[in-house]
Write an enzyme that holds these catalytic residues in place. Structure first.
Site, PDB file in Angstrom:
ATOM      1  N   ASP A  36     -44.605  25.949  35.478  1.00  0.00           N
ATOM      2  CA  ASP A  36     -44.680  25.930  33.968  1.00  0.00           C
ATOM      3  C   ASP A  36     -44.724  27.663  33.783  1.00  0.00           C
ATOM      4  O   ASP A  36     -43.911  28.191  32.978  1.00  0.00           O
ATOM      5  CB  ASP A  36     -45.788  25.270  33.147  1.00  0.00           C
ATOM      6  CG  ASP A  36     -45.553  25.195  31.750  1.00  0.00           C
ATOM      7  OD1 ASP A  36     -44.634  25.169  31.188  1.00  0.00           O
ATOM      8  OD2 ASP A  36     -46.777  25.550  31.178  1.00  0.00           O
ATOM      9  N   ASP A  75     -41.799  30.552  32.856  1.00  0.00           N
ATOM     10  CA  ASP A  75     -41.603  31.319  31.675  1.00  0.00           C
ATOM     11  C   ASP A  75     -41.529  33.068  31.551  1.00  0.00           C
ATOM     12  O   ASP A  75     -40.709  33.748  31.029  1.00  0.00           O
ATOM     13  CB  ASP A  75     -42.786  31.063  30.681  1.00  0.00           C
ATOM     14  CG  ASP A  75     -42.398  30.089  29.658  1.00  0.00           C
ATOM     15  OD1 ASP A  75     -41.365  29.414  29.712  1.00  0.00           O
ATOM     16  OD2 ASP A  75     -43.150  30.036  28.602  1.00  0.00           O
ATOM     17  N   LYS A 133     -52.174  28.272  45.230  1.00  0.00           N
ATOM     18  CA  LYS A 133     -53.297  29.153  45.480  1.00  0.00           C
ATOM     19  C   LYS A 133     -54.117  28.644  46.438  1.00  0.00           C
ATOM     20  O   LYS A 133     -55.213  27.772  46.341  1.00  0.00           O
ATOM     21  CB  LYS A 133     -54.226  29.146  44.025  1.00  0.00           C
ATOM     22  CG  LYS A 133     -53.621  29.899  43.163  1.00  0.00           C
ATOM     23  CD  LYS A 133     -53.892  31.271  43.044  1.00  0.00           C
ATOM     24  CE  LYS A 133     -55.459  31.376  42.818  1.00  0.00           C
ATOM     25  NZ  LYS A 133     -55.743  33.160  43.102  1.00  0.00           N
ATOM     26  N   TYR A 165     -50.796  17.962  35.524  1.00  0.00           N
ATOM     27  CA  TYR A 165     -50.330  17.535  34.244  1.00  0.00           C
ATOM     28  C   TYR A 165     -50.323  15.847  34.253  1.00  0.00           C
ATOM     29  O   TYR A 165     -50.666  15.348  33.154  1.00  0.00           O
ATOM     30  CB  TYR A 165     -48.644  17.630  34.038  1.00  0.00           C
ATOM     31  CG  TYR A 165     -48.433  18.931  33.365  1.00  0.00           C
ATOM     32  CD1 TYR A 165     -48.574  20.182  34.011  1.00  0.00           C
ATOM     33  CD2 TYR A 165     -47.490  19.045  32.505  1.00  0.00           C
ATOM     34  CE1 TYR A 165     -48.123  21.415  33.491  1.00  0.00           C
ATOM     35  CE2 TYR A 165     -47.141  20.123  31.773  1.00  0.00           C
ATOM     36  CZ  TYR A 165     -47.474  21.240  32.169  1.00  0.00           C
ATOM     37  OH  TYR A 165     -47.045  22.430  31.579  1.00  0.00           O
ATOM     38  N   ASP A 195     -50.629  33.978  41.920  1.00  0.00           N
ATOM     39  CA  ASP A 195     -51.061  35.267  41.235  1.00  0.00           C
ATOM     40  C   ASP A 195     -50.255  36.450  41.622  1.00  0.00           C
ATOM     41  O   ASP A 195     -49.577  37.275  40.969  1.00  0.00           O
ATOM     42  CB  ASP A 195     -52.646  35.572  41.183  1.00  0.00           C
ATOM     43  CG  ASP A 195     -53.299  35.454  42.406  1.00  0.00           C
ATOM     44  OD1 ASP A 195     -52.603  35.160  43.299  1.00  0.00           O
ATOM     45  OD2 ASP A 195     -54.486  35.953  42.479  1.00  0.00           O
TER      46      ASP A 195
END
Ligand code: IPM
Ligand code: MG
Length: 368
Positions: free
Chosen positions: A249, A253, A192, A142, A225
């Site tokens: 983020d 959600d 990751k 970000y 993932d």
């Protein structure tokens, strides 16, 4: 101690209408629990842009730095889609996060019993779910440099940079371990590390902080993932999840939707302690500005009300009063009072935003 100060930034879309209900709740605690707040209001996002040509003025930024806590509604809307990136409503929110250094974003995903049917997952997978995602909020892709859209030969290239320092990882890891100790003592860290160096560093530093300072907390690591997959398969395996800004983020959600009701979920963004010992803090609902229903009295004020409950707990050391407010919301739901987002087509007439707020006040009255 002087009266604690709150800055309300209602923002755009449904932000202002849900915030009216929160103000009623704040008033209730002043009148009935001796918890008075010095409340001021200001503009953020598109509302600030419309008046000042910027999504957050320097004056508002300074106010946010000086108060005990900020309560934010929501920012953004289609009206602002075409604006230059630098003045988009979202930039106001990102500036608050960055300049207040709100590095730990607490996003609980809790399934209210009365709402378990709303999840797209099977009821037994989500009933009683209570997990806490801690998202790093002030660094990563970000904010990393270089960033931009550049010319390379005869085509353009878009660049963003994932960047984490050890200290940035360590401090959010500590927030997660501290949180786990207050809950079920389990942290799962997600990155990751199989493809990203920043992920390898993330995993190392989280493990080091754990071994040196929190060996009593159960720690596991997962690729983000696989974490997304496990969250939908069996979310109750998790207690606290700690992850970076971008994965946080996405995963928050996803976790929010497991509960079936985005309109119910609050969040807290916390920084370092200020001189008075309280952390720098901003509280906001996880839902966005929902422009499609704004101004129609349809919005669910619960996420914003529960964000104020988080403020009571994390900024003002009023855990019992926070629980009182959370119970009041739960009781309203159990009584079958629902805004439109919490109803199935066979149900009766939905409650309006105001009716929902009033119902919470009545439940608070009943708690005395
Ligand atoms: C969130 C939102 C923000 C983000 C937007 C509005 C900038 O999606 O708080 O999750 O991406 O962080
Ligand atoms: Mg988001």
């Amino acid at each position: 101690m002087s009266t604690p100060s709150l800055l309300i930034l209602a923002g755009d879309g449904i932000g202002p209408e849900v915030m009216i209900e929160v103000r009623k709740i704040i008033g209730w605690f002043g009148a009935n629990r001796g918890l008075k707040f010095d409340v001021t209001e200001d503009l953020v996002g598109g509302a600030a842009y419309d008046k000042h040509g910027t999504p957050l003025t320097d004056e508002t930024m300074a106010k946010a730095q000086s108060v005990d806590a900020v309560l934010l509604g929501a920012v953004g809307g289609p009206k602002y889609d075409k604006l230059d990136f630098s003045v988009k409503p979202e930039r106001g929110l990102l500036r608050l996060r960055k300049e207040m250094d709100l590095f730990a974003n607490l996003r609980p995903a809790q399934c209210f019993d009365a709402l378990a049917d709303f999840s797209s997952l099977k009821k037994d997978v989500v009933a009683g779910l209570d997990i806490m995602i801690i998202r790093e909020l002030t660094s990563g892709v970000y904010f990393g440099e270089p960033r931009g859209i550049f010319k390379e030969g005869n085509e353009r290239v878009g660049i963003n940079t994932q960047r984490y320092t050890e200290s940035e990882i360590a401090r959010v890891a500590r927030s997660a371990f501290e949180m786990a100790r207050r809950r079920n003592n389990k942290v799962c860290s997600m990155e990751k590390a199989n493809v990203m160096e920043s992920g390898i560093l993330w995993r190392d530093v989280v493990q080091e902080v754990h071994d040196a300072e929190y060996p009593d907390v159960e720690l596991s690591h997962m690729y983000a993932d696989a974490g997304a997959m496990q969250l939908t398969r069996w979310p109750k395996q998790f207690d606290v999840i700690v992850t970076d800004n971008l994965f946080g983020d996405l995963l928050s959600d996803l976790a929010a939707m497991l509960t079936g009701s985005l309109g119910m979920l609050p969040s807290a963004s916390l920084g370092l302690p200020m001189a008075n010992g309280r952390p720098k803090a901003l509280y906001e609902p996880v839902h966005g500005s929902a422009p499609d229903i704004a101004g129609q009295g349809k919005a669910n004020p619960c996420a914003c009300i529960l964000s104020f409950a988080m403020a009571l707990r994390y900024s003002f050391d009023q855990g019992d009063e926070a629980t009182r407010l959370e119970k009041a919301v739960e009781n309203v739901l159990a009584d079958g009072i629902r805004t439109a987002d919490l109803m199935q087509s066979k149900d009766g007439t939905p409650a309006t935003t105001t009716e929902m707020g009033d119902a919470v006040i009545r439940a608070l009255d009943a708690s005395l």
